[in-house]
Design a protein around this motif. Structure first.
Motif, short mmCIF file in Angstrom:
data_model
loop_
_atom_site.label_atom_id
_atom_site.label_comp_id
_atom_site.label_asym_id
_atom_site.label_seq_id
_atom_site.Cartn_x
_atom_site.Cartn_y
_atom_site.Cartn_z
N PHE A 1 3.01 -5.69 -8.39
CA PHE A 1 3.75 -4.54 -8.92
C PHE A 1 5.02 -5.00 -9.64
CE2 PHE A 1 1.21 -2.35 -5.71
CZ PHE A 1 0.95 -1.11 -6.28
N GLN A 2 5.15 -6.32 -9.84
CA GLN A 2 6.44 -6.84 -10.33
C GLN A 2 6.65 -6.75 -11.85
OE1 GLN A 2 7.30 -10.66 -8.63
NE2 GLN A 2 7.69 -9.80 -6.60
N THR A 3 5.63 -6.25 -12.55
CA THR A 3 5.87 -5.92 -13.96
C THR A 3 5.94 -4.40 -14.05
OG1 THR A 3 4.72 -7.87 -14.76
CG2 THR A 3 4.91 -6.04 -16.30
N LEU B 1 2.37 2.05 -4.61
CA LEU B 1 3.30 1.42 -3.67
C LEU B 1 4.37 2.45 -3.33
CD1 LEU B 1 4.39 -1.27 -2.33
CD2 LEU B 1 5.80 -1.49 -4.39
N THR B 2 4.64 2.62 -2.02
CA THR B 2 5.71 3.54 -1.64
C THR B 2 6.94 2.74 -1.22
OG1 THR B 2 4.92 3.61 0.65
CG2 THR B 2 4.10 5.31 -0.82
N LEU B 3 8.09 3.21 -1.66
CA LEU B 3 9.36 2.60 -1.25
C LEU B 3 10.24 3.72 -0.69
CD1 LEU B 3 10.18 0.22 -4.27
CD2 LEU B 3 9.14 -0.41 -2.08
N PHE C 1 1.48 11.66 0.15
CA PHE C 1 1.28 11.84 -1.29
C PHE C 1 0.59 10.61 -1.89
CE2 PHE C 1 3.39 11.92 -5.68
CZ PHE C 1 2.40 12.73 -6.21
N ALA C 2 1.01 9.43 -1.44
CA ALA C 2 0.40 8.19 -1.94
C ALA C 2 -1.10 8.17 -1.60
CB ALA C 2 1.10 6.97 -1.33
#
Ligand code: NDP
Ligand code: 8X3
Length: 253
Positions: A78-80, A55-57, A42-43
């Motif tokens: 991606f940290q905000t 980003l996938t987790l 999907f990503a």
């Protein structure tokens, strides 16, 4: 400047449609789920079609250490996180309490209540990096009224209702918007999961009326997420035209 939207449970249904809706706007996405292959595929699709950063987790929301490790691994760019959509959830089984299976209860309580809390707790420090932080919880009409054989699922969604209210109070001083979207029946993999893989029985749930689609829910989540900074939808109940509440449906069969 694109926003970053974190969506739990984006391998199917609402989560997938919500991710697509934000990708259409060019927003960056963090998408999660247990089914790794689906998530990765999907990503790639989102990157190819919409040219967004994804980003996938891959983690289980029920396992606190997995949640914390996954969110700790988020790279700098991606940290905000501007919006957290707490969507991952499920119903497991449909029976009276006297006939219910305690394993089903554990799965629902661990996923819909504890999972949502673990993810929220871990993501909050990254939401504080945003100038427009927003949490959107996917509740349910099952969180507004209880129906026959809905018992524990309804209890978990009543908990989402209460947690949404609590977050709005607790985070007031932090300027975090908190919205609950509470849908009625929408055709996704939800009923197949609830009925433990029985696709024919799941299909019957939607017979005789037009249920909502995942895209309908995505439309409303997107609406709630794109209002002016000073405006917060606290709670929104959504149903198709054929559904008045959890008990009354206009079925043409
Ligand atoms: P789907 O079954 O299509 O999607 C559920 C999503 O949640 C999947 O991506 C699944 O990913 C993820 N998920 C489930 N359990 C876990 C877990 N333990 N860890 C991580 N991810 C998990 O159903 P819907 O899209 O319909 O449901 C989404 C949300 O909407 C749920 O919270 C549901 O309760 C709620 N809802 C649904 C309604 C409906 O009629 N469909 C109406 C009202 C609310 P994976 O399996 O890959 O982990
Ligand atoms: C899912 C909708 O009606 O099955 O939350 O409870 S319902």
């Amino acid at each position: 400047m694109p926003k970053t939207i974190f969506i739990s449970g984006a391998t199917s249904g609402f989560g997938k449609a919500i991710a697509e809706r934000f990708a259409k706007d060019g927003e960056n996405l963090i998408i999660t789920g247990r089914r790794k292959e689906r998530l990765e595929a999907f990503a790639q699709e989102l990157i190819k079609i919409f040219h967004v950063k994804v980003l996938t987790l891959n983690f289980d929301v029920r396992v606190e250490q997995e949640v914390n490790a996954a969110i700790k691994s988020i790279p700098k760019d991606f940290q905000t996180i501007d919006i957290l959509v707490n969507n991952a959830g499920l119903a497991s089984g449909m029976s009276t309490i006297q006939d219910g299976k305690t394993e089903d209860w554990d799965v629902m309580i661990d996923t819909n209540i504890k999972g949502l809390l673990y993810v929220t707790h871990a993501v909050l420090p990254l939401l504080y990096n945003s100038s427009t932080p927003h949490i959107i919880n996917i509740g349910s009409t099952a969180g507004k009224e209880v129906y026959l054989k809905g018992n524990v699922y309804c209890a978990t969604k009543h908990a989402v209702d209460a947690i949404s209210k609590a977050l709005r109070i607790d985070l007031l001083e932090k300027g975090v918007k908190v919205t609950q979207i509470a849908p009625g029946a929408a055709e996704t993999e939800f009923s197949i999961v609830r009925l433990h893989g029985d696709k024919d029985a799941a299909k019957k749930i939607y017979e005789g009326y037009q249920p909502m689609t995942a895209q309908d829910i995505a439309l409303v989540v997107h609406f709630a997420a794109t209002l002016p900074k000073n405006l917060c939808i606290n709670d929104m109940v959504l149903t198709s035209l054929a559904q008045a509440n959890n008990l009354y449906f206009n079925r043409k069969i």
